[in-house]
Scaffold this active site. Structure first.
Site, short mmCIF file in Angstrom:
data_model
loop_
_atom_site.label_atom_id
_atom_site.label_comp_id
_atom_site.label_asym_id
_atom_site.label_seq_id
_atom_site.Cartn_x
_atom_site.Cartn_y
_atom_site.Cartn_z
N SER A 9 -9.56 1.67 3.16
CA SER A 9 -8.73 2.41 2.23
C SER A 9 -7.68 1.57 1.52
O SER A 9 -7.05 2.06 0.58
CB SER A 9 -8.04 3.55 2.98
OG SER A 9 -7.15 3.03 3.95
N SER A 16 -9.54 -0.57 7.46
CA SER A 16 -9.03 -0.45 6.09
C SER A 16 -8.35 -1.68 5.52
O SER A 16 -8.07 -1.72 4.32
CB SER A 16 -8.07 0.73 5.99
OG SER A 16 -8.81 1.91 5.83
N LYS A 62 0.85 -1.20 0.00
CA LYS A 62 0.00 0.00 0.00
C LYS A 62 0.88 1.25 0.00
O LYS A 62 1.88 1.30 0.74
CB LYS A 62 -0.89 -0.04 1.24
CG LYS A 62 -1.92 1.08 1.33
CD LYS A 62 -2.79 0.88 2.58
CE LYS A 62 -3.85 1.95 2.72
NZ LYS A 62 -4.69 1.75 3.93
N1 GLN Z 1 -12.85 3.86 6.59
C1 GLN Z 1 -12.24 4.31 7.81
C2 GLN Z 1 -11.93 5.77 7.69
O1 GLN Z 1 -12.22 6.33 6.70
C3 GLN Z 1 -11.04 3.48 8.12
C4 GLN Z 1 -9.80 3.96 7.47
C5 GLN Z 1 -8.60 3.13 7.81
O2 GLN Z 1 -8.69 2.11 8.49
N2 GLN Z 1 -7.46 3.63 7.39
O3 GLN Z 1 -11.38 6.36 8.58
#
Ligand code: GLN
Length: 433
Positions: free
Chosen positions: A107, A131, A32
């Site tokens: 994400s 994420s 990532k």
């Molecule tokens: N979807 C969550 C957010 O937008 C989790 C993001 C993540 O785990 N980096 O914060």
């Protein structure tokens, strides 16, 4: 990362020929794009870092390459890991390989899509509020978020430092476990990394789950859960009971406050972490400003996307004098209550089983106009990060539209072994039946 990958592959070939191959020889990985690799760009999906090249390697990169994994690419992501659909990237949205009109989740959407499409053996993601697990569920792959402190964050660009963890995304639980063990363990470069021994393989031993106490938190099976997901999990639970597991009903009473607490504390931490992108030291700088202040304002205004700006504003607001007590302090208190809920549950069970997401993958564009609705797609994943626990999403069949769905296994702190063991059992029993 083509050049570096070819060079590493050559080295691995030589080590294989010499009979000295590392435990991950033959593993092709993607990473990532918020984990740094020396000499490569690390964009975090943002315009502000679009041309930023890292001068060093993350600890996880060093450890995986030391075991002869070959990293071939960086993957797209929501900007600074803020999002649940991968539509918040400066470089464009990622699509779900199972249905290209749908999102892969976020994400770590690029990492999960790459694994689901078979481009790589496995990939690294990061998980602040789901994420790794949410996109793993949407893409039909395995995603493990380790205990907070288990894997070094050195070289992971920070979103919310008291939540962020790096973890593996793979096609099988065994691969996820192997990568996890290669990465985990104390790192003197990360003061929050735990000084605890990493457990050796256990989930591969074919050990049965007889007597394992699996808790079902009732708050995770309430309104809002798609009927197909509910049915799939119910069927799985029946199979696990038939295999000798003991199913226990538990309650995590503060679950309803988790999303609010998560979006207060993480935005507060993000507003502080992202202050460093000022146009002077890192990344994008707006041209032709008349003053230093204007340079800061224009660089940040032009460099950050909408969602990142929304979070910086929310985070700055909840930390500001006059609102701190009502929001930030309150949310920290809720965080403690959420953690205690889990501590209580783990007095009567060894792990918890829940759906990973309330729905399967939604359509591109379906939630972009409604941030609150987007935030609610994290309802089953954020509590785990508030409490710092390990959790994994494992594929659990498909819904009536043939879209993958995931089951989440939550473990007690530093007990990834039980999580992996049950995950392995679920995976095996799916193959056998
Ligand atoms: N979807 C969550 C957010 O937008 C989790 C993001 C993540 O785990 N980096 O914060």
């Amino acid at each position: 990362m083509a050049e570096r990958a070819r060079q590493k592959a050559g080295e691995v070939d030589a080590r294989v020929a010499a009979g000295e191959a590392g435990s991950l020889a033959g593993t092709i990985l993607a990473v990532k794009d918020l984990i740094v690799m020396k000499g490569g760009r690390v964009t975090c999906g943002s315009r502000i870092l679009a041309d930023f090249v890292s001068p060093y390697d993350a600890t996880v990169v060093e450890r995986l390459e030391a075991q002869d994994a070959v990293i071939i690419a960086k993957t797209n992501m929501d900007e600074f890991a803020m999002g649940s659909s991968n539509e918040n990237s400066h470089f464009g949205a990622v699509r779900n390989p199972h249905d290209r009109q749908r999102v892969p989740g976020g994400s770590s959407g690029g990492s999960c899509a790459a694994v689901a499409a078979g481009m790589v053996t496995a990939a690294l993601g990061s998980d602040t509020g789901g994420s790794i697990r949410q996109p793993a569920a949407f893409c039909g792959v395995v995603g493990l978020k380790p205990t907070y402190g288990r894997v070094s964050r050195y070289g992971l660009v920070a979103f919310a430092s008291s939540f962020d963890q790096i973890g593996p995304i793979a096609q099988t639980v065994q691969d996820a476990g192997d990568l996890f063990r290669a990465m985990a363990g104390h790192d003197p470069k990360d003061s929050t990394s735990a000084q605890l021994a990493v457990p050796v393989l256990d989930e591969h031993s074919g050990e049965k789950i007889k007597g394992l106490r699996i808790g079902l938190p009732k708050e995770y099976f309430a309104d809002g859960l798609a009927a197909d997901i509910r049915t799939a999990i119910d069927q799985l639970v029946a199979r696990l009971a038939a295999d000798g597991a003991e199913i226990v009903d538990v309650s995590l009473p503060h679950t309803e406050y988790a999303i609010a607490a998560y979006y207060i504390i993480t935005t507060a931490e993000a507003s502080s972490n992202l202050a460093r992108y000022d146009g002077a030291r890192y990344g994008y700088r707006a041209e032709q400003s008349d003053s230093l202040e204007e340079m800061y304002v224009r660089s940040r205004s032009e460099g950050f996307g909408e969602e990142v700006k929304r979070r910086i504003m929310l985070g700055t607001y909840v930390l500001s004098a006059g609102y701190y007590d009502a929001y930030y302090r309150k949310a920290q208190q809720v965080r403690t209550l959420v953690r205690r809920d889990f501590e209580q549950a783990f007095t009567v069970c060894d792990c918890l089983l829940t759906p990973t997401t309330p729905t399967t993958a939604f359509k591109l564009g379906e939630k972009t106009a409604d941030p609150l609705n987007m935030y609610l797609s994290d309802v089953y994943t954020v509590s785990v990060n508030l409490a710092g626990l390990p959790a994994m999403s494992v594929p659990c069949g498909v819904d009536s539209a043939n879209l993958p769905l995931g089951v989440q296994i939550i473990g007690n702190a530093f007990d990834e072994t039980t999580v992996l063991k049950l995950g392995r059992h679920i995976e095996q029993s799916r193959v056998e039946r």
